[in-house]
Design a protein around this motif. Structure first.
Motif, PDB file in Angstrom:
ATOM      1  N   ILE A   1      -2.190  -5.221  -6.763  1.00  0.00           N
ATOM      2  CA  ILE A   1      -2.290  -3.785  -6.942  1.00  0.00           C
ATOM      3  C   ILE A   1      -1.916  -3.056  -5.655  1.00  0.00           C
ATOM      4  O   ILE A   1      -1.921  -3.634  -4.569  1.00  0.00           O
ATOM      5  CB  ILE A   1      -3.708  -3.362  -7.378  1.00  0.00           C
ATOM      6  CG1 ILE A   1      -4.753  -3.851  -6.356  1.00  0.00           C
ATOM      7  CG2 ILE A   1      -4.025  -3.893  -8.768  1.00  0.00           C
ATOM      8  CD1 ILE A   1      -6.153  -3.393  -6.674  1.00  0.00           C
ATOM      9  N   LYS A   2      -1.619  -1.776  -5.784  1.00  0.00           N
ATOM     10  CA  LYS A   2      -1.257  -0.926  -4.657  1.00  0.00           C
ATOM     11  C   LYS A   2      -2.426  -0.027  -4.311  1.00  0.00           C
ATOM     12  O   LYS A   2      -3.073   0.536  -5.189  1.00  0.00           O
ATOM     13  CB  LYS A   2      -0.026  -0.092  -5.012  1.00  0.00           C
ATOM     14  CG  LYS A   2       0.454   0.828  -3.900  1.00  0.00           C
ATOM     15  CD  LYS A   2       1.692   1.594  -4.336  1.00  0.00           C
ATOM     16  CE  LYS A   2       2.176   2.527  -3.234  1.00  0.00           C
ATOM     17  NZ  LYS A   2       3.394   3.273  -3.640  1.00  0.00           N
TER      18      LYS A   2
ATOM     19  N   THR B   1      -4.216 -19.137   6.092  1.00  0.00           N
ATOM     20  CA  THR B   1      -4.125 -17.689   6.244  1.00  0.00           C
ATOM     21  C   THR B   1      -3.373 -17.071   5.070  1.00  0.00           C
ATOM     22  O   THR B   1      -2.467 -17.671   4.492  1.00  0.00           O
ATOM     23  CB  THR B   1      -3.411 -17.322   7.553  1.00  0.00           C
ATOM     24  OG1 THR B   1      -2.136 -17.981   7.590  1.00  0.00           O
ATOM     25  CG2 THR B   1      -4.250 -17.731   8.752  1.00  0.00           C
ATOM     26  N   CYS B   2      -3.762 -15.854   4.732  1.00  0.00           N
ATOM     27  CA  CYS B   2      -3.134 -15.129   3.640  1.00  0.00           C
ATOM     28  C   CYS B   2      -3.035 -13.663   4.046  1.00  0.00           C
ATOM     29  O   CYS B   2      -3.941 -13.137   4.710  1.00  0.00           O
ATOM     30  CB  CYS B   2      -3.966 -15.272   2.367  1.00  0.00           C
ATOM     31  SG  CYS B   2      -3.164 -14.612   0.895  1.00  0.00           S
ATOM     32  N   PHE B   3      -1.941 -13.012   3.668  1.00  0.00           N
ATOM     33  CA  PHE B   3      -1.670 -11.659   4.141  1.00  0.00           C
ATOM     34  C   PHE B   3      -1.322 -10.754   2.970  1.00  0.00           C
ATOM     35  O   PHE B   3      -0.478 -11.094   2.141  1.00  0.00           O
ATOM     36  CB  PHE B   3      -0.505 -11.667   5.133  1.00  0.00           C
ATOM     37  CG  PHE B   3      -0.681 -12.635   6.256  1.00  0.00           C
ATOM     38  CD1 PHE B   3      -1.279 -12.250   7.445  1.00  0.00           C
ATOM     39  CD2 PHE B   3      -0.248 -13.952   6.125  1.00  0.00           C
ATOM     40  CE1 PHE B   3      -1.448 -13.154   8.479  1.00  0.00           C
ATOM     41  CE2 PHE B   3      -0.408 -14.865   7.160  1.00  0.00           C
ATOM     42  CZ  PHE B   3      -1.012 -14.463   8.336  1.00  0.00           C
ATOM     43  N   TYR B   4      -1.957  -9.565   2.933  1.00  0.00           N
ATOM     44  CA  TYR B   4      -1.630  -8.569   1.924  1.00  0.00           C
ATOM     45  C   TYR B   4      -1.429  -7.221   2.603  1.00  0.00           C
ATOM     46  O   TYR B   4      -2.243  -6.808   3.425  1.00  0.00           O
ATOM     47  CB  TYR B   4      -2.733  -8.445   0.874  1.00  0.00           C
ATOM     48  CG  TYR B   4      -2.956  -9.698   0.074  1.00  0.00           C
ATOM     49  CD1 TYR B   4      -1.934 -10.225  -0.729  1.00  0.00           C
ATOM     50  CD2 TYR B   4      -4.168 -10.371   0.123  1.00  0.00           C
ATOM     51  CE1 TYR B   4      -2.126 -11.388  -1.451  1.00  0.00           C
ATOM     52  CE2 TYR B   4      -4.374 -11.530  -0.608  1.00  0.00           C
ATOM     53  CZ  TYR B   4      -3.344 -12.035  -1.387  1.00  0.00           C
ATOM     54  OH  TYR B   4      -3.528 -13.186  -2.106  1.00  0.00           O
ATOM     55  N   THR B   5      -0.340  -6.557   2.246  1.00  0.00           N
ATOM     56  CA  THR B   5      -0.145  -5.199   2.728  1.00  0.00           C
ATOM     57  C   THR B   5      -0.859  -4.233   1.796  1.00  0.00           C
ATOM     58  O   THR B   5      -1.259  -4.589   0.688  1.00  0.00           O
ATOM     59  CB  THR B   5       1.351  -4.832   2.778  1.00  0.00           C
ATOM     60  OG1 THR B   5       1.853  -4.714   1.433  1.00  0.00           O
ATOM     61  CG2 THR B   5       2.151  -5.883   3.537  1.00  0.00           C
ATOM     62  N   ASN B   6      -0.973  -3.004   2.234  1.00  0.00           N
ATOM     63  CA  ASN B   6      -1.686  -2.004   1.437  1.00  0.00           C
ATOM     64  C   ASN B   6      -0.944  -1.640   0.145  1.00  0.00           C
ATOM     65  O   ASN B   6      -1.502  -0.959  -0.712  1.00  0.00           O
ATOM     66  CB  ASN B   6      -1.935  -0.744   2.266  1.00  0.00           C
ATOM     67  CG  ASN B   6      -0.656  -0.154   2.824  1.00  0.00           C
ATOM     68  OD1 ASN B   6       0.210  -0.855   3.333  1.00  0.00           O
ATOM     69  ND2 ASN B   6      -0.532   1.160   2.753  1.00  0.00           N
ATOM     70  N   VAL B   7       0.288  -2.101   0.011  1.00  0.00           N
ATOM     71  CA  VAL B   7       1.020  -1.807  -1.228  1.00  0.00           C
ATOM     72  C   VAL B   7       1.117  -3.026  -2.138  1.00  0.00           C
ATOM     73  O   VAL B   7       1.754  -2.970  -3.185  1.00  0.00           O
ATOM     74  CB  VAL B   7       2.446  -1.281  -0.917  1.00  0.00           C
ATOM     75  CG1 VAL B   7       2.361   0.009  -0.127  1.00  0.00           C
ATOM     76  CG2 VAL B   7       3.276  -2.315  -0.167  1.00  0.00           C
ATOM     77  N   ASP B   8       0.464  -4.119  -1.751  1.00  0.00           N
ATOM     78  CA  ASP B   8       0.571  -5.348  -2.546  1.00  0.00           C
ATOM     79  C   ASP B   8      -0.651  -6.222  -2.282  1.00  0.00           C
ATOM     80  O   ASP B   8      -0.594  -7.184  -1.527  1.00  0.00           O
ATOM     81  CB  ASP B   8       1.859  -6.093  -2.186  1.00  0.00           C
ATOM     82  CG  ASP B   8       2.099  -7.303  -3.077  1.00  0.00           C
ATOM     83  OD1 ASP B   8       1.596  -7.311  -4.219  1.00  0.00           O
ATOM     84  OD2 ASP B   8       2.788  -8.242  -2.626  1.00  0.00           O
ATOM     85  N   ILE B   9      -1.773  -5.870  -2.898  1.00  0.00           N
ATOM     86  CA  ILE B   9      -3.048  -6.544  -2.652  1.00  0.00           C
ATOM     87  C   ILE B   9      -3.437  -7.370  -3.872  1.00  0.00           C
ATOM     88  O   ILE B   9      -3.484  -6.850  -4.990  1.00  0.00           O
ATOM     89  CB  ILE B   9      -4.167  -5.525  -2.343  1.00  0.00           C
ATOM     90  CG1 ILE B   9      -3.788  -4.693  -1.110  1.00  0.00           C
ATOM     91  CG2 ILE B   9      -5.504  -6.235  -2.117  1.00  0.00           C
ATOM     92  CD1 ILE B   9      -4.722  -3.533  -0.857  1.00  0.00           C
ATOM     93  N   LYS B  10      -3.724  -8.618  -3.652  1.00  0.00           N
ATOM     94  CA  LYS B  10      -4.178  -9.477  -4.744  1.00  0.00           C
ATOM     95  C   LYS B  10      -5.700  -9.444  -4.820  1.00  0.00           C
ATOM     96  O   LYS B  10      -6.389  -9.560  -3.805  1.00  0.00           O
ATOM     97  CB  LYS B  10      -3.700 -10.914  -4.539  1.00  0.00           C
ATOM     98  CG  LYS B  10      -4.025 -11.823  -5.715  1.00  0.00           C
ATOM     99  CD  LYS B  10      -3.388 -13.195  -5.546  1.00  0.00           C
ATOM    100  CE  LYS B  10      -3.666 -14.067  -6.775  1.00  0.00           C
ATOM    101  NZ  LYS B  10      -3.028 -15.397  -6.666  1.00  0.00           N
ATOM    102  N   ILE B  11      -6.220  -9.291  -6.008  1.00  0.00           N
ATOM    103  CA  ILE B  11      -7.658  -9.252  -6.209  1.00  0.00           C
ATOM    104  C   ILE B  11      -8.204 -10.672  -6.182  1.00  0.00           C
ATOM    105  O   ILE B  11      -7.837 -11.523  -6.993  1.00  0.00           O
ATOM    106  CB  ILE B  11      -8.019  -8.589  -7.552  1.00  0.00           C
ATOM    107  CG1 ILE B  11      -7.398  -7.192  -7.635  1.00  0.00           C
ATOM    108  CG2 ILE B  11      -9.536  -8.526  -7.726  1.00  0.00           C
ATOM    109  CD1 ILE B  11      -7.833  -6.261  -6.542  1.00  0.00           C
ATOM    110  N   ASN B  12      -9.069 -10.936  -5.211  1.00  0.00           N
ATOM    111  CA  ASN B  12      -9.690 -12.260  -5.049  1.00  0.00           C
ATOM    112  C   ASN B  12     -11.162 -12.090  -4.731  1.00  0.00           C
ATOM    113  O   ASN B  12     -11.621 -11.000  -4.370  1.00  0.00           O
ATOM    114  CB  ASN B  12      -9.014 -13.041  -3.915  1.00  0.00           C
ATOM    115  CG  ASN B  12      -7.680 -13.630  -4.319  1.00  0.00           C
ATOM    116  OD1 ASN B  12      -7.530 -14.131  -5.428  1.00  0.00           O
ATOM    117  ND2 ASN B  12      -6.700 -13.548  -3.432  1.00  0.00           N
TER     118      ASN B  12
END
Length: 259
Positions: free
Chosen positions: A5-6, A170-181
């Motif tokens: 999600i964004k 390590t895992c990286f999410y930007t504020n425009v592509d966040i995976k719900i975990n």
């Protein structure tokens, strides 16, 4: 990726933060700039407290010595973290450390005090700066994974910085592509209190609420009671503490903990 999600809402926007974002883009493409980014004015006035000088370092040193003596005794173990990207440093006895690193050690002390063993945890941090907290935690604990969520300009800097250290999964999410975990521990060091209401609500609902434990430092004193009431909808038994140590007698920053 259906589960990504964004972010809605925004990070506080001003000229200082816009210059920070532009500088982050330059750091990734220029190794010379990367080699000194932790002392660049456009970067350090947004991330961390390295500009605050030796009195601030002394404040954190005294706090560690009094409340977290084991970590104080082990400060030399963290010196290697300041060998990358040439941060502003201060000499203390025979140690040379950045204020940021010592503050991250203080936060580690808080985490140990409230959550004890951090081994095997899946940790998520929102707004991790350059990733310094993760390097400090990983120096002492064998975590299972570390997830970083930040603006699209910051994530490449974090990736490049922490590639110099041994941090597992390590895992990286930007504020425009966040995976719900789901995560064992959520860390947010002032980042959520710098979001507008919509941004805070977004992260609370989609990231914070999915975590078992919380450690959040907050400086949104102007909406503190509203913030706490929102958090309590998901975590009714939070602990709210003054953010100490501080050199400001009028400091209104606070820490939210749930374990």
């Amino acid at each position: 990726m259906d589960n990504n999600i964004k972010q809605t809402g925004t990070w506080r926007s001003d000229d200082i933060r816009e210059l920070y974002k532009r500088y982050c883009k330059l750091v990734i493409t220029d190794d010379v700039m990367f080699s000194t980014f932790r002392r660049n004015y456009n970067y350090v006035r947004v991330v961390g407290c390295d500009m605050h000088g030796p009195f601030t370092l002394g404040m954190f040193i005294k706090y560690l010595r009094k409340f977290y003596p084991d970590l104080y005794a082990d400060l030399s173990e963290f010196e290697y973290l300041d060998k990358v990207s040439n941060p502003l440093t201060v000499q203390y006895k025979d140690l040379i450390l950045s204020i940021n690193t010592v503050r991250y050690v203080k936060v580690l002390g808080d985490l140990i005090k409230h959550f004890q063993d951090l081994d095997n945890l899946n940790i998520c941090e929102i707004g991790p700066g350059y990733g310094g907290q993760s390097t400090v935690i990983s120096t002492k604990f064998d975590i299972n994974s570390y997830t970083y969520i930040d603006c699209i300009e910051a994530i490449p800097v974090i990736k490049k910085y922490i590639s110099n250290f041994d941090i597992p999964n390590t895992c990286f999410y930007t504020n425009v592509d966040i995976k719900i975990n789901e995560y064992d521990l959520l860390i947010a060091d002032s980042s959520l209190s710098e979001m507008d209401d919509a941004g805070f609500d977004f992260y609370l609902e989609n990231v914070v609420s999915k975590c078992k434990k919380l450690y959040m430092t907050m400086n949104d004193y102007y909406r503190k009671e509203i913030t706490l009431s929102k958090i309590k909808k998901y975590f009714p038994n939070i602990l709210v503490l003054q953010d100490v140590p501080t050199l400001d007698p009028n400091n209104e920053c606070y820490i939210v903990i749930s374990n």
